[in-house]
Enzyme design. Structure first.
Site, PDB file in Angstrom:
ATOM      1  N   GLY A  49       0.841  -1.180   0.000  1.00 40.72           N
ATOM      2  CA  GLY A  49       0.000   0.000   0.000  1.00 40.72           C
ATOM      3  C   GLY A  49       0.880   1.235   0.000  1.00 40.72           C
ATOM      4  O   GLY A  49       2.046   1.187   0.402  1.00 40.72           O
ATOM      5  N   GLN A  54       2.820   9.952   1.744  1.00 43.06           N
ATOM      6  CA  GLN A  54       4.132   9.307   1.805  1.00 43.06           C
ATOM      7  C   GLN A  54       5.032   9.733   0.646  1.00 43.06           C
ATOM      8  O   GLN A  54       6.238   9.515   0.689  1.00 43.06           O
ATOM      9  CB  GLN A  54       3.984   7.774   1.765  1.00 43.06           C
ATOM     10  CG  GLN A  54       3.357   7.202   3.010  1.00 43.06           C
ATOM     11  CD  GLN A  54       3.274   5.689   2.915  1.00 43.06           C
ATOM     12  OE1 GLN A  54       2.328   5.156   2.360  1.00 43.06           O
ATOM     13  NE2 GLN A  54       4.282   5.001   3.436  1.00 43.06           N
ATOM     14  N   CYS A  97       6.213  -0.259   7.336  1.00 41.10           N
ATOM     15  CA  CYS A  97       5.822   0.962   6.623  1.00 41.10           C
ATOM     16  C   CYS A  97       6.994   1.446   5.791  1.00 41.10           C
ATOM     17  O   CYS A  97       8.126   1.498   6.288  1.00 41.10           O
ATOM     18  CB  CYS A  97       5.406   2.027   7.646  1.00 41.10           C
ATOM     19  SG  CYS A  97       4.866   3.570   6.879  1.00 41.10           S
ATOM     20  N   LEU A  98       6.713   1.802   4.533  1.00 38.00           N
ATOM     21  CA  LEU A  98       7.776   2.309   3.659  1.00 38.00           C
ATOM     22  C   LEU A  98       8.371   3.602   4.200  1.00 38.00           C
ATOM     23  O   LEU A  98       9.494   3.954   3.872  1.00 38.00           O
ATOM     24  CB  LEU A  98       7.234   2.530   2.241  1.00 38.00           C
ATOM     25  CG  LEU A  98       6.768   1.271   1.503  1.00 38.00           C
ATOM     26  CD1 LEU A  98       6.145   1.646   0.164  1.00 38.00           C
ATOM     27  CD2 LEU A  98       7.911   0.288   1.301  1.00 38.00           C
ATOM     28  N   HIS A 139      -4.167   1.035   7.713  1.00 41.58           N
ATOM     29  CA  HIS A 139      -2.809   1.606   7.682  1.00 41.58           C
ATOM     30  C   HIS A 139      -2.767   2.804   6.720  1.00 41.58           C
ATOM     31  O   HIS A 139      -2.227   3.867   7.060  1.00 41.58           O
ATOM     32  CB  HIS A 139      -1.829   0.509   7.259  1.00 41.58           C
ATOM     33  CG  HIS A 139      -0.393   0.930   7.236  1.00 41.58           C
ATOM     34  ND1 HIS A 139       0.567   0.406   8.084  1.00 41.58           N
ATOM     35  CD2 HIS A 139       0.258   1.821   6.445  1.00 41.58           C
ATOM     36  CE1 HIS A 139       1.734   0.970   7.819  1.00 41.58           C
ATOM     37  NE2 HIS A 139       1.579   1.823   6.824  1.00 41.58           N
ATOM     38  N   GLU A 140      -3.341   2.618   5.523  1.00 42.72           N
ATOM     39  CA  GLU A 140      -3.309   3.702   4.519  1.00 42.72           C
ATOM     40  C   GLU A 140      -4.218   4.857   4.921  1.00 42.72           C
ATOM     41  O   GLU A 140      -3.865   6.028   4.741  1.00 42.72           O
ATOM     42  CB  GLU A 140      -3.710   3.174   3.138  1.00 42.72           C
ATOM     43  CG  GLU A 140      -2.832   2.051   2.593  1.00 42.72           C
ATOM     44  CD  GLU A 140      -1.354   2.335   2.711  1.00 42.72           C
ATOM     45  OE1 GLU A 140      -0.935   3.506   2.608  1.00 42.72           O
ATOM     46  OE2 GLU A 140      -0.602   1.372   2.948  1.00 42.72           O
ATOM     47  N   HIS A 143      -2.481   7.070   7.210  1.00 40.51           N
ATOM     48  CA  HIS A 143      -1.557   7.999   6.535  1.00 40.51           C
ATOM     49  C   HIS A 143      -2.295   9.243   6.043  1.00 40.51           C
ATOM     50  O   HIS A 143      -1.775  10.360   6.123  1.00 40.51           O
ATOM     51  CB  HIS A 143      -0.889   7.317   5.337  1.00 40.51           C
ATOM     52  CG  HIS A 143       0.306   6.487   5.695  1.00 40.51           C
ATOM     53  ND1 HIS A 143       1.376   6.979   6.417  1.00 40.51           N
ATOM     54  CD2 HIS A 143       0.619   5.192   5.405  1.00 40.51           C
ATOM     55  CE1 HIS A 143       2.292   6.028   6.561  1.00 40.51           C
ATOM     56  NE2 HIS A 143       1.852   4.924   5.963  1.00 40.51           N
TER      57      HIS A 143
HETATM   58 ZN   LIG Z   1       2.898   3.160   5.911  1.00 39.02          ZN
END
Ligand SMILES: [Zn+2]
Length: 180
Positions: A49, A54, A97-98, A139-140, A143
């Site tokens: 995702g 991000q 998480c990226l 999670h998204e 963000h």
């Molecule tokens: Zn993340």
């Protein structure tokens, strides 16, 4: 298409509430290309995702796709998502998480939810999701609200570097570990 730069924990962009996207803005070539670039960036970094904040854009857009041991999720674009929790029981599982590279931690998430959103063409969509898909959506969505998974952890006792996660904690049935 292009690979976008992913901002990391500490960048103010990760802590801002993203802006709703009008249908006119969504239809613009710039935003359509941006969505293509988000997809390409997520795939490039083996994410499941990616949310616009991000990659430094304060837009309420997230992309999700998974083809891994935790379940297959088709490529999904969510614009202006609104989440309704359908099952308030909390399930704890690992997340990465990226924007928090090379860490994993256990995060409680609701088991089942519904998302009302627009797709990339501006059509209304409704997605009902459970388990892993519901986890990735939460999670998204976080963000888009300026939150990261660390904010949702009950305690940091499970926070682990990736190498130690893979050595001590990665379940055998999940050879591949992913971030979002
Ligand atoms: Zn993340």
């Amino acid at each position: 298409m292009a690979i976008l730069k992913v901002c990391r924990l500490g960048h103010p962009a990760l802590r801002m509430q993203s802006q709703r996207v009008s249908k006119e803005t969504l239809a613009s070539p710039a935003v359509q290309t941006f969505i293509d670039n988000m997809m390409e960036t997520m795939v490039e970094y083996s994410g499941v995702g990616l949310a616009a904040p991000q990659v430094h854009e304060s837009l309420s857009i997230a992309v999700i796709e998974s083809r891994g041991p935790r379940g297959d999720i088709p490529m999904t674009v969510l614009v202006n998502p609104e989440v309704t929790i359908l099952d308030e029981s909390l399930m704890e599982d690992w997340e990465g998480c990226l924007s928090v590279p090379d860490f994993r931690g256990r995060v409680p998430r609701y088991a089942r939810l519904r998302v009302d959103a627009l797709d990339r063409h501006g059509n209304k969509i409704e997605v009902t999701a459970g388990n892993f898909f519901a986890r990735v959506i939460q999670h998204e969505f976080d963000h888009l609200m300026g939150k990261v998974y660390l904010d949702r952890m009950r305690d940091f006792g499970t926070l682990t570097h990736l190498a130690e996660f893979e050595r001590y904690w990665l379940p055998k049935e999940r050879r591949e570990s992913s971030s979002a």
